[in-house]
Design an enzyme around this catalytic site. Structure first.
Site, PDB file in Angstrom:
ATOM      1  CE  LYS A   1      -7.359   8.486 -21.999  1.00 27.81           C
ATOM      2  NZ  LYS A   1      -6.851   8.145 -23.350  1.00 27.81           N
TER       3      LYS A   1
ATOM      4  CB  SER B   1      -8.603  10.676 -25.634  1.00 26.63           C
ATOM      5  OG  SER B   1      -7.854   9.497 -25.458  1.00 26.63           O
TER       6      SER B   1
ATOM      7  CB  SER C   1      -5.206   9.008 -27.053  1.00 26.89           C
ATOM      8  OG  SER C   1      -6.341   9.325 -27.811  1.00 26.89           O
TER       9      SER C   1
END
Lengths: 482, 477
Positions: free
Chosen positions: A78, A153, A177
């Site tokens: 990420k 996210s 997330s």
């Protein structure tokens, strides 16, 4: 068989048995990324050259018989986790050209294992959002329906794993997330207990809630990834001293006698019927394996969203203050410090980030601190207490991961409160610092994945992995068709 | 006589003498090329986390003990949020509701009178960086070397009523912090800084006036001057029937004036909240006791030891203890030569005299207490004359070396050569028959003349005692 659909442990075997080299393996993923990611936009940065070097080094280890669990395994990271020398943007214009001069601790650990970096995955800007649509660069699509959001996210990580653009990825979870995009994209993601994984090198959103965790195609791979990234870290004072067990140890053990609590507030009218019935069906399947379903209540859930957004925004407001255009990142214009800082932040941050900074600063400002922030901390204690009470009756808690399956892109654009409410099923786990795993438990009539979450006691990731795995063993996942 | 009574309180910032910074492992030393002593943590890169330096915590606890504070058993850190280019995270890690130290006292002595100053609190925080403004190119540059150096902030109660009291307090805590090894207290390097809150009220009034806060006070002289002119400024305001505005003022030493920086209305809201990156600390009694016991001998204890064990008078002991470098030098000297009184006399009478003249500098002394003690011993045991001792000391100050080597090289020893003594004195008496007659006639004053002549001619080759005896003997013949 398409090797990109293989599990980490299958890839391990293929690499160790020399059915494929580490270079060839990452090459397969890059081929796939080139072919499919134009439709998904799950990656912000693809690191093909670096991957080739890493793969060569990994292959050397494998050839010398020195491979460990992740040697030569390609992974996506990420884009809020710092990798030395690789652009780390947090999906924000603010950090568009930021190249960290250091590695996050999790990256150091993966390096020690000889992993191969495929690239950095898109996310909501600074991890604020549940749709990946607040990304300044790559508004990721859902592999099951590219008109829908992948969740967020960590939407890029979840979409990449779902579409086999990576066998596994790292995400981060502040209020869901990891789990919510895993649910939307039909993969398995675990948020470990707060303190399990070092946060050093994770660009902070809300420091007391953030936790790094893996997104994989199943719970078994999650256990392998956790083994590699957990442990106390001298660079993170909030990392826990707790012993790190072998997270694969309880996999495959029967769930007979396991007590599974289902708090009634998580099955209210606010939850889609499709979702409710899929989770309830999954519960029945676990019951059929000998688990015992327990009714219970977490009344504090009704305060979860305000408590969560107050704490998270307050911390975020402070954490994101360092982005002032002075030292690195986007720099605006101005004749004075104040003007320069104001312009940099006005232009560098997106709308959602600015909204949360304003909310957080409001909650912290003098005269409001007691009414908001302090009250939120009191609610946190109440929620912890209620979870503790449930865990006196049960080993794990089962809930939906999100109130709905993946929604259409743009559906929540004009209603931030509705978007915040969609986090209802996940945020309390962060507030209570508990571990939680999301796995797919069914599909809607349209073929959209539905996720369920299994929440465990602090530092008891083993049991939720065991429970998720027990379910997965009897469940046939459906891969997305791109 | 003024009609007003001033009241002051202090906020003193002192940098701790830890090797590394408070939240990372960078060197905490003063100076260095710009941005050579910083890392991703102290320069606030995204994703980095602070890890508390336990040594800094130990130091603030020591500071608490030497100022007689209560040490909190539970302490935690808060973020003070504000934007400024010298603050890379845009928040300073500090302590708000739970400082390490609370409620202490420090005794000061002003013009012979003892007075207790109450300490409100002492907390631990991080220093900010420095901005360098280049007016020619109209740019500002940031140096983050100082970022993250551990600071303690000592907040006093408003217990001061004169500049003398403030100066006495600053000198007292300087000694306490230096002796406890907490801070080197170099005002000129900014390792100790002081803000003064000051208000005046009509004499006899039980209420305090509106205060102003004075910043940028870089020396004791500046503190005294700033207090003086700020009191005058406030007096003038009140005399004119106007009101003092609560504000922060900056002292401009060159112009000898204070100017307003910001008023209460535009005071910032720092939005303090608990720092989620740093877990609170709970101290055990054992930990605190171990820290308390590790505090070295403090100034008052040293004075006491000198007076009690070495029979040095209190005034001299105060002088020596008044400068830790001299005091440590003295302790080293008496470990070499066990004659504290003689060493003390020579330290005060000769070494400090030369320091005051600017000939010597304790920070760059080329010899140690050991060498100094040897010199005193040579004088005390009539191996070197007083005059030659001064010559030797000068050489030691200028070029270093041991007194023995210098005396050998320049032939400065007392030789107790009776032939040389006799020959020299005989010659002087022979050349001054009139003076010799005067002495024999009962005029004792001329004895000094003969001593002086002999000393001059012998250049320290004989001890004063031997010269004296021989002159007496010769003149009595």
């Amino acid at each position: 068989m398409d090797i990109t659909r293989a599990k980490i442990r299958e890839l391990r075997k293929a690499l160790d048995e020399k059915q494929i080299s580490a270079e060839e393996l990452c090459g397969e993923y890059f081929k796939k990324i080139k072919a499919d990611d134009t439709k998904l936009l799950s990656y912000i940065t693809v690191t093909e050259d670096k991957a080739k070097e890493m793969a060569a080094a990994a292959q050397k280890l494998i050839d010398e018989g020195k491979s460990s669990a992740l040697t030569g395994i390609p992974l996506a990271i990420k884009d809020n986790i710092c990798v030395e020398g690789v652009r780390t943007t947090c999906s924000s214009k603010m950090l568009e050209n930021f190249v960290p001069p250091y590695n996050a601790t999790v990256i150091e650990k993966l390096n020690a294992d000889g992993y191969v970096l495929l690239g950095k995955t898109s996310m909501d800007e600074f991890a604020m959002g549940g749709s990946n649509q607040t990304s300044a660069f790559a508004k990721t699509k859902n592999p099951y329906d590219t008109e829908r959001v992948p969740g967020g996210s960590s939407g890029g990580s979840a979409a990449a794993v779902s579409a086999s653009l990576a066998p596994a990825a790292l995400g981060s979870d502040t209020g869901g997330s990891i789990r919510q995009p895993s649910a939307f994209c039909g993969v398995t993601g675990i948020k470990p207990t707060y303190g399990r994984v070092s946060r050093y090198g994770l660009v902070a959103f809300a420091s007391s809630l953030d936790q790094i965790g893996p997104i994989c195609s199943d719970a078994r791979d999650c256990a392998v990834m956790l083994n590699a990234i957990c442990g106390q870290d001298a660079h993170d004072a909030t990392s826990a001293r707790a012993d790190v067990p072998d997270f694969t140890a309880k996999l495959g053990q029967p769930v007979k006698g396991m007590k599974i609590a289902m708090p009634k507030e998580f099955f209210s009218d606010d939850i889609d019927n499709d979702v409710k019935s899929a989770v309830e069906k999954a519960a029945k399947s676990l019951e059929a394996q000998g688990a015992e379903l327990v009714e219970c209540s977490i009344p504090g859930l009704k305060y979860a969203i305000p408590a969560y957004y107050l704490i998270a925004c307050a911390e975020a407001a402070s954490n994101l203050s360092r982005f002032d255009g002075i030292k690195y990142g986007f720099r605006g214009e101005g004749r004075t410090f104040e003007e320069l800082i104001r312009d940099s932040r006005s232009k560098g941050f997106g709308e959602e980030v600015k909204r949360r900074i304003l909310l957080g600063n409001y909650a912290l400002s003098s005269g409001y601190f007691d009414a908001y922030y302090k009250k939120a901390l009191a609610l946190k204690q109440e929620i912890i207490k209620e979870y503790n009470e449930v865990f006196e009756l049960a080993d794990v808690i089962l809930t939906p991961t999100a109130p709905t399956p993946a929604y259409k892109i743009g559906a929540q654009d004009n209603d931030p409160v509705k978007m915040y409410m969609a986090d209802i099923c996940t945020v309390t786990v962060n507030i209570a610092t508990l571990p939680g795993i999301s796995t797919t438990c069914g599909y809607t009539a349209d073929g959209l994945p539905i996720g369920m979450s299994i929440i465990g006691k602090r530092f008891d990731e083993q049991t939720i992995l065991q429970c998720a795995d027990a379910f997965e063993q009897g469940f046939e996942p459906v891969a997305p068709k791109l | 006589m003024s009609a007003y009574y001033p009241t002051m309180g202090l906020e003193v910032h002192a940098e701790l003498l830890t090797n590394s910074k408070v939240f990372c492992t960078c060197s905490a030393e003063f100076g260095g090329a710009p941005n050579s002593r910083c890392c991703p943590v102290c320069s606030g890169l995204p994703g980095t986390l602070p890890v508390l330096n336990r040594r800094a915590v130990e130091y603030i606890i020591k500071a608490g003990y030497v100022m007689n504070c209560d040490i909190s058993r539970f302490t935690k850190w808060d973020r003070k949020n504000y934007f400024y280019p010298d603050l890379p995270k845009a928040y300073q890690i500090s302590q708000m509701p739970r400082p390490v130290c609370l409620a202490g006292t420090v005794n000061i002595n002003v013009n012979g009178e003892e007075k207790a100053i109450r300490i409100n609190r002492i907390h631990l925080e991080e220093d900010a960086g420095k901005l360098i403004h280049d007016d020619v190119n109209r740019i500002s540059l940031a140096d983050y070397n100082r970022c993250g150096i551990p600071l303690i902030e000592i907040v006093t109660e408003p217990d001061f009523h004169s500049a003398d009291e403030v100066i006495a307090f600053m000198e007292k805590i300087r000694l306490l912090l230096q002796y406890a090894g907490i801070c080197d207290c170099k005002m000129e390097q900014g390792s100790i800084r002081c803000d003064v809150n000051i208000s005046i009220a009509p004499k006899g009034s039980s209420e305090l006036g509106t205060r102003t806060e004075m910043k940028n006070l870089n020396s004791l002289k500046a503190i005294a001057k700033a207090i003086e002119i700020e009191i005058e400024r406030q007096e003038e305001i009140l005399d004119n029937g106007e009101k003092v505005i609560q504000q922060t003022r900056r002292f401009n030493e060159a112009l000898g004036e204070t100017t307003a920086m910001r008023s209460k209305e535009d005071a910032q809201d720092y939005r303090y909240f608990p720092d989620p990156d740093i877990p609170p600390i709970i101290f055990t009694e054992e930990e605190l006791e171990a820290i308390r016991l590790s505090i070295p001998e403090l100034p008052e204890q040293r004075v006491e030891r000198y007076v009690r064990d070495y029979s040095i008078n209190k005034k001299d002991a105060d002088i020596i203890v008044g400068d830790k470098r001299i005091c440590d030098f003295f302790d080293e000297a008496i470990s070499e030569y066990d004659n504290p009184k003689a060493v003390a006399n020579y330290v005060i009478g000769e070494l400090m005299r030369r320091i005051n003249l600017g000939e010597a500098d304790m920070d760059n002394l080329k010899f140690g207490g050991r060498e100094f003690a040897q010199l005193v011993e040579y004088m005390q045991t009539d191996k070197v004359s007083q005059a030659n001792a001064k010559t030797i000391l000068r050489e030691m100050i200028e070029n270093g070396g041991t007194p023995k080597d210098i005396a050998d090289r320049s032939d400065l020893w007392i030789k107790e050569d009776s032939d040389l003594l006799a020959k020299t004195v005989d010659e002087i008496i022979a050349n001054n028959p009139k003076a010799a007659e005067q002495y024999r006639g009962g005029d004792q004053k001329v004895f000094g003349f003969f001593m002086g002549q002999a000393n001059k001619a012998l250049k320290g080759a004989a001890s004063p005692k031997a010269i004296q005896e021989y002159i007496r003997k010769k003149l009595s013949e």
